[in-house]
Design a protein around this motif. Structure first.
Motif, PDB file in Angstrom:
ATOM      1  N   TYR A  65       2.176   1.938  -3.389  1.00 21.74           N
ATOM      2  CA  TYR A  65       1.132   2.559  -4.219  1.00 21.74           C
ATOM      3  C   TYR A  65       1.009   4.047  -3.903  1.00 21.74           C
ATOM      4  CZ  TYR A  65      -3.498   3.686  -6.022  1.00 21.74           C
ATOM      5  OH  TYR A  65      -4.556   4.286  -6.673  1.00 21.74           O
ATOM      6  N   LEU A  66       1.010   4.394  -2.613  1.00 26.44           N
ATOM      7  CA  LEU A  66       0.903   5.799  -2.226  1.00 26.44           C
ATOM      8  C   LEU A  66       2.126   6.586  -2.680  1.00 26.44           C
ATOM      9  CD1 LEU A  66      -0.583   5.409   1.373  1.00 26.44           C
ATOM     10  CD2 LEU A  66      -1.786   6.110  -0.708  1.00 26.44           C
ATOM     11  N   TYR A  67       3.277   5.961  -2.609  1.00 26.22           N
ATOM     12  CA  TYR A  67       4.504   6.606  -3.068  1.00 26.22           C
ATOM     13  C   TYR A  67       4.437   6.923  -4.560  1.00 26.22           C
ATOM     14  CZ  TYR A  67       9.354   6.763  -4.785  1.00 26.22           C
ATOM     15  OH  TYR A  67      10.511   7.102  -5.432  1.00 26.22           O
ATOM     16  N   CYS A 110       0.841  -1.211   0.000  1.00 26.37           N
ATOM     17  CA  CYS A 110       0.000   0.000   0.000  1.00 26.37           C
ATOM     18  C   CYS A 110       0.868   1.251   0.000  1.00 26.37           C
ATOM     19  CB  CYS A 110      -0.927   0.007   1.204  1.00 26.37           C
ATOM     20  SG  CYS A 110      -2.320  -1.144   1.080  1.00 26.37           S
ATOM     21  N   LEU A 111       1.954   1.220   0.761  1.00 25.13           N
ATOM     22  CA  LEU A 111       2.858   2.366   0.813  1.00 25.13           C
ATOM     23  C   LEU A 111       3.554   2.576  -0.530  1.00 25.13           C
ATOM     24  CD1 LEU A 111       4.420   1.935   4.369  1.00 25.13           C
ATOM     25  CD2 LEU A 111       2.825   3.706   3.613  1.00 25.13           C
ATOM     26  N   LEU A 133       1.785   7.529  -6.206  1.00 22.81           N
ATOM     27  CA  LEU A 133       0.844   8.627  -6.396  1.00 22.81           C
ATOM     28  C   LEU A 133       1.486   9.974  -6.081  1.00 22.81           C
ATOM     29  CD1 LEU A 133      -2.460   7.221  -4.816  1.00 22.81           C
ATOM     30  CD2 LEU A 133      -1.898   7.440  -7.256  1.00 22.81           C
ATOM     31  N   SER A 135       7.629  10.724   1.006  1.00 25.90           N
ATOM     32  CA  SER A 135       6.923   9.452   0.846  1.00 25.90           C
ATOM     33  C   SER A 135       7.911   8.290   0.808  1.00 25.90           C
ATOM     34  CB  SER A 135       6.041   9.474  -0.412  1.00 25.90           C
ATOM     35  OG  SER A 135       6.805   9.766  -1.565  1.00 25.90           O
ATOM     36  N   ARG A 155       8.084   5.091   3.612  1.00 27.90           N
ATOM     37  CA  ARG A 155       8.230   3.669   3.283  1.00 27.90           C
ATOM     38  C   ARG A 155       9.352   3.026   4.090  1.00 27.90           C
ATOM     39  NH1 ARG A 155       8.479   2.950  -3.171  1.00 27.90           N
ATOM     40  NH2 ARG A 155       9.003   0.828  -2.486  1.00 27.90           N
TER      41      ARG A 155
END
Length: 321
Positions: free
Chosen positions: A62-64, A59-60, A66, A72, A76
């Motif tokens: 994926y957020l990174y 998930c991290l 974005l 970010s 992680r």
């Protein structure tokens, strides 16, 4: 500087090195849980935790992707380092099923030194002006790691991911040792066998005693102060009868010092007093036998060299430019 950490950077695809080694450790211990399933007290909860850790990792990522920026990326890596506080007591869930080996290490200590240094150290220096600096040093373990991490992040971001891999991979090396070498240390073993046996140099085998007992009794009877209370409170929360040999406090702090001096002599010099106090404190507060600290110190150089070589071989190109 503050705004710079949110500046968009080129997306680095895939897993960071520290995430890869964490997932490898996650997988290997999951396999070990399945292998020991009938004996584990809560195996499905442990497997669930590992699945959740893997999910959070992806998930991290994926957020990174974005919002790719230094911050970010830091999140992680920081999450993987923060999870070390989960993986440490987790070693107890495995080694509790192996016969305890403290009697062997306490006997070796008696043979080599003619006494128990962990007892004699605090016994002969019970003063508050001695105990407080040592407890400050012991409490400085994680703050030292955080200080060096922040230095690499802000001043040597190009080496930050490599540094995090070295530290986390080193932790996992010692965690594997702790799983298969069940040594609880004096603060657990001595209360279990009684002060009279310790004074007479009698160190009986207690077999699987710690499979059923993991209470941590108060530390040595020296004058208590503020930092003693901090160390005692933190140990009551997270300490288990595990991970005594070799001392990861000494080993990891030595690796942290090596990496600190690598980038800044001033940073390393600033941390030296805390490092020396920490190494002494491991024996003074009876968390470790003296041989634990000695082996922890010398093994740190070997582990540091090996994990650096692993990184240079597997991840030769720097991730962050």
């Amino acid at each position: 500087m503050a705004l710079d950490i949110f500046k968009k950077v080129e997306v680095q695809k895939g897993l960071f090195a520290v995430e890869k080694v964490s997932l490898i450790y996650n997988l290997l211990t999951s396999i070990l849980i399945l292998f020991m399933l009938p004996r584990m007290s809560h195996p499905y909860e442990m497997l669930g935790d590992r699945a959740m850790i893997a999910l959070v990792t992806f998930c991290l990522i994926y957020l990174y992707r974005l919002a790719p920026c230094k911050f970010s990326a830091f999140v992680r890596i920081a999450v993987q380092m923060g999870l070390l506080s989960y993986w440490y007591p987790d070693t107890f869930e495995f080694n509790r099923f192996f016969p305890n080996l403290d009697h062997f290490f306490a006997s070796a200590e008696q043979f080599i030194f003619g006494c128990q240094p962990a007892v004699e150290f605090s016994k002969h220096l019970p003063y508050k002006w001695i105990s407080e600096p040592f407890n400050l040093g012991y409490f400085s373990y994680y703050p030292m790691i955080v200080v060096v991490a922040l230095y690499y992040f802000f001043r040597r971001f190009d080496l930050f991911e490599k540094w995090s891999f070295i530290v986390v991979a080193s932790f996992f090396v010692y965690y594997f040792i702790f799983i298969f070498v069940p040594v609880a240390g004096p603060q657990f073993y001595f209360p279990a066998i009684g002060a009279e046996n310790v004074a007479n140099g009698i160190f009986p085998s207690i077999g699987h005693y710690f499979n059923f007992h993991h209470e941590l009794l108060p530390g040595p009877d020296y004058q208590h102060g503020f930092f003693y209370s901090l160390v005692d409170a933190s140990q009551q929360i997270g300490e288990r009868p595990t991970a005594a040999f070799p001392s990861s406090h000494v080993a990891i702090s030595t690796i942290v010092m090596l990496s600190a001096f690598q980038v800044s002599r001033k940073l390393g010099s600033f941390l030296i007093p805390f490092y020396v106090l920490l190494c002494c404190a491991t024996v003074y507060i009876q968390a470790h036998y003296l041989i634990d600290a000695i082996v922890g110190f010398f093994s740190a150089f070997v582990v540091y060299f090996l994990v650096k070589k692993m990184y240079n071989k597997w991840f030769a190109d720097p991730l962050f430019k």
